[in-house]
Design an enzyme around this catalytic site. Structure first.
Site, PDB file in Angstrom:
ATOM      1  N   GLY A 227     -54.903 -19.648  29.830  1.00 23.52           N
ATOM      2  CA  GLY A 227     -53.735 -19.762  28.962  1.00 23.52           C
ATOM      3  C   GLY A 227     -54.082 -20.593  27.740  1.00 23.52           C
ATOM      4  O   GLY A 227     -53.245 -20.834  26.881  1.00 23.52           O
ATOM      5  N   PRO A 269     -60.989 -20.314  32.082  1.00 26.95           N
ATOM      6  CA  PRO A 269     -60.842 -19.818  30.713  1.00 26.95           C
ATOM      7  C   PRO A 269     -61.863 -18.744  30.375  1.00 26.95           C
ATOM      8  O   PRO A 269     -62.997 -18.774  30.866  1.00 26.95           O
ATOM      9  CB  PRO A 269     -61.098 -21.068  29.862  1.00 26.95           C
ATOM     10  CG  PRO A 269     -61.713 -22.075  30.767  1.00 26.95           C
ATOM     11  CD  PRO A 269     -61.710 -21.582  32.160  1.00 26.95           C
ATOM     12  N   GLY A 270     -61.429 -17.791  29.563  1.00 28.13           N
ATOM     13  CA  GLY A 270     -62.347 -16.808  29.003  1.00 28.13           C
ATOM     14  C   GLY A 270     -62.420 -17.039  27.503  1.00 28.13           C
ATOM     15  O   GLY A 270     -63.396 -17.548  26.958  1.00 28.13           O
ATOM     16  N   ARG A 307     -59.461  -5.237  19.064  1.00 27.16           N
ATOM     17  CA  ARG A 307     -58.387  -6.250  19.135  1.00 27.16           C
ATOM     18  C   ARG A 307     -57.390  -6.167  17.989  1.00 27.16           C
ATOM     19  O   ARG A 307     -56.185  -6.297  18.223  1.00 27.16           O
ATOM     20  CB  ARG A 307     -58.956  -7.672  19.238  1.00 27.16           C
ATOM     21  CG  ARG A 307     -59.668  -7.952  20.547  1.00 27.16           C
ATOM     22  CD  ARG A 307     -59.946  -9.437  20.751  1.00 27.16           C
ATOM     23  NE  ARG A 307     -58.798 -10.120  21.313  1.00 27.16           N
ATOM     24  CZ  ARG A 307     -57.963 -10.896  20.648  1.00 27.16           C
ATOM     25  NH1 ARG A 307     -58.148 -11.133  19.365  1.00 27.16           N
ATOM     26  NH2 ARG A 307     -56.952 -11.463  21.256  1.00 27.16           N
ATOM     27  N   TYR A 311     -53.983  -5.372  19.961  1.00 27.59           N
ATOM     28  CA  TYR A 311     -53.116  -6.557  20.100  1.00 27.59           C
ATOM     29  C   TYR A 311     -52.504  -7.001  18.780  1.00 27.59           C
ATOM     30  O   TYR A 311     -51.888  -8.066  18.717  1.00 27.59           O
ATOM     31  CB  TYR A 311     -53.918  -7.747  20.649  1.00 27.59           C
ATOM     32  CG  TYR A 311     -54.520  -7.554  21.998  1.00 27.59           C
ATOM     33  CD1 TYR A 311     -53.726  -7.316  23.127  1.00 27.59           C
ATOM     34  CD2 TYR A 311     -55.895  -7.649  22.182  1.00 27.59           C
ATOM     35  CE1 TYR A 311     -54.297  -7.171  24.379  1.00 27.59           C
ATOM     36  CE2 TYR A 311     -56.474  -7.499  23.442  1.00 27.59           C
ATOM     37  CZ  TYR A 311     -55.662  -7.264  24.528  1.00 27.59           C
ATOM     38  OH  TYR A 311     -56.221  -7.134  25.766  1.00 27.59           O
ATOM     39  N   CYS A 337     -61.825   8.525  13.458  1.00 30.58           N
ATOM     40  CA  CYS A 337     -60.745   9.446  13.106  1.00 30.58           C
ATOM     41  C   CYS A 337     -59.464   9.068  13.837  1.00 30.58           C
ATOM     42  O   CYS A 337     -58.977   9.767  14.720  1.00 30.58           O
ATOM     43  CB  CYS A 337     -61.171  10.872  13.399  1.00 30.58           C
ATOM     44  SG  CYS A 337     -62.582  11.319  12.407  1.00 30.58           S
TER      45      CYS A 337
HETATM   46  C1  LIG Z   1     -58.297 -12.648  31.899  1.00 34.37           C
HETATM   47  C2  LIG Z   1     -58.128 -13.694  32.897  1.00 34.37           C
HETATM   48  C3  LIG Z   1     -58.440 -15.029  32.579  1.00 34.37           C
HETATM   49  C4  LIG Z   1     -58.906 -15.479  31.230  1.00 34.37           C
HETATM   50  O1  LIG Z   1     -57.909 -15.476  30.271  1.00 34.37           O
HETATM   51  P1  LIG Z   1     -58.214 -16.056  28.810  1.00 34.37           P
HETATM   52  O2  LIG Z   1     -56.953 -15.905  28.063  1.00 34.37           O
HETATM   53  O3  LIG Z   1     -59.321 -15.241  28.222  1.00 34.37           O
HETATM   54  O4  LIG Z   1     -58.637 -17.456  28.946  1.00 34.37           O
HETATM   55  C5  LIG Z   1     -58.306 -15.958  33.597  1.00 34.37           C
HETATM   56  N1  LIG Z   1     -57.892 -15.606  34.833  1.00 34.37           N
HETATM   57  C6  LIG Z   1     -57.604 -14.342  35.158  1.00 34.37           C
HETATM   58  C7  LIG Z   1     -57.167 -14.026  36.534  1.00 34.37           C
HETATM   59  C8  LIG Z   1     -57.696 -13.350  34.203  1.00 34.37           C
HETATM   60  O5  LIG Z   1     -57.376 -12.092  34.538  1.00 34.37           O
END
Ligand SMILES: *Cc1c(COP(=O)(O)O)cnc(C)c1O
Length: 411
Positions: A227, A269-270, A307, A311, A337
């Site tokens: 988050g 986190p991602g 993205r 989004y 296209c």
């Molecule tokens: C995608 C995901 C994340 C990472 O979310 P970010 O917004 O990129 O930090 C973490 N936990 C779960 C279970 C997810 O599916």
């Protein structure tokens, strides 16, 4: 990224040089930024027992996984294939949390065979799992706290109709299943969506987590998902990790005291770890003046970088070929296209054909969401590490497009 002597550089290496050497379009990642972001969280939460599981779906190149493993991170995997990538990258099975949604019990069984931790997000599977494994394999339970994060509705997962997690109102049923099958619930998890903007919402969701967690007596960890929001432009609000660390550490330690055990606090986190570390470079194919705007048409499109369209995400665009040049307004578009617009009315230093444009915040959900649409090759990826650029994925070729196609001989 830095502007030095009228030259944009990433990790000390000129962007244009990278594009010329490795070709265009190109993804470039700076390990120094990934490390900085990782350390920002660990130092903000140094007052408690913290574990970070990198949510690798954001960027799955094996070298990135290895980098985070080296920093001491665990892994959050959403598919059994991500689990296998993690194992290949050298993660211990116990350091991988498998957090799928709506997958079959067969895929979950595969993950059990691989020895990783299992996060379950629906009652039907929890029951099936309990009947099959009982006390033998511990599980984590993913809850839906029904607290709404802000942002894009495609990435908000905490609302009442969300497909993610088990509703907190169904906890009596969860307990019945757990007790009947003598299951061990080792963790409680939530992931309310990718855009929690304010601490108040987050802490409210955390209180729901604590309330749910205290009813499970054998926990080892409480997983707050992700988050974390990062800035995409100068005036963006982003998660204040440092103040969040202060507030949540205090609250978490208090909870552990009440619970009677020192639990591990997990984040996964991602985007926070890799978004700002990534850049995407593309070349201007054509400048096209129409009656209403000037288009800059690039040698890429939504097949490589979706993205902005998917989004409506804002990604800053810089003409790295003309640092400090006089600016004009462009609509930056792709060559697919479809209507694939990267940005409307962008003030960019005056572009001519052959210039390289650089997109920022291209580390998370960019290469990972690329495709072969229009039968285009996916781009190469380069990792800049300690002042050296490493090619970490080759640009695709014709044989990649044909690899799995089978030609029949009656045509
Ligand atoms: C995608 C995901 C994340 C990472 O979310 P970010 O917004 O990129 O930090 C973490 N936990 C779960 C279970 C997810 O599916």
């Amino acid at each position: 990224m830095e502007l030095k002597k009228n030259l944009y550089t990433i990790g000390g290496i000129p962007v244009i040089g990278l594009a010329q050497k490795h070709g265009s379009p190109l993804y470039i990642y700076d390990t120094a930024v990934m490390i900085r972001q990782y350390e920002r969280i660990t130092s903000a939460f140094s007052g408690t027992r913290l574990r970070i599981n990198y949510a690798c779906k954001a960027l799955t190149n094996i070298n990135v996984l290895k980098l985070f493993r080296g920093l001491g991170s665990g892994l959050d995997a959403v598919s059994v294939q991500e689990v296998e990538l993690g194992l290949k990258a050298g993660f211990e099975p116990r350091d991988i949390l498998y957090t799928p949604n709506c997958v079959s019990i067969e895929e979950i069984e595969e993950a059990v065979e691989l020895g990783v931790r299992i996060n379950i997000d629906n009652i039907a599977i929890l029951e099936e799992f309990g009947v099959k494994y009982g006390a033998r394999i511990p599980v984590c339970v993913r809850i839906n706290p029904h607290v709404l994060g802000g942002g894009n509705n495609k990435i908000s997962t905490g609302h009442i109709d969300s497909k993610f997690g088990i509703s907190i109102y169904q906890m009596p049923h969860v307990h019945r299943i757990v007790e009947t099958n003598k299951m061990k619930v080792e963790g409680i998890h939530m992931h309310t969506g990718s855009d929690i903007l304010d601490m108040e919402t987050f802490l409210r969701a955390s209180e729901v987590m604590f309330g749910t967690a205290k009813e499970f007596k054998e926990l080892d960890y409480v997983d707050f998902g992700s988050g974390f929001k990062v800035p995409y432009k100068a005036d963006d609000v982003s998660t204040d990790v440092e103040s969040m660390g202060k507030d949540l550490t205090k609250r978490f330690n208090l909870f552990c005291k009440e619970y009677g055990k020192e639990l591990t606090l997990i984040f996964e986190p991602g985007k926070f770890l890799v978004s700002e570390a990534g850049y995407f470079v593309a070349r201007v194919n054509v400048i096209k003046q129409t009656t209403s705007t000037v288009f800059a048409g690039l040698d890429t499109g939504l097949n490589h970088f979706i993205r902005p369209m998917f989004y409506e995400a804002y990604h800053e665009i810089i003409n790295v070929s003309k640092p400090g040049g006089k600016t004009r307004i462009y609509t930056v578009v792709g060559y697919i296209c479809e209507t694939d617009t990267f940005g409307w009315n962008r003030k960019i230093s005056e572009a001519t054909e052959g210039d390289y444009l650089l997109f920022r915040n291209a580390g998370a959900y960019c290469y990972a969401m690329s495709s072969n649409y229009n039968s285009r090759f996916r781009p190469a990826e380069v990792l800049v590490h300690k002042g050296v650029d490493h090619l970490i994925r080759k640009r695709e070729e014709m044989e990649d497009l044909l690899r799995n196609q089978l030609e029949i001989d009656t045509l």
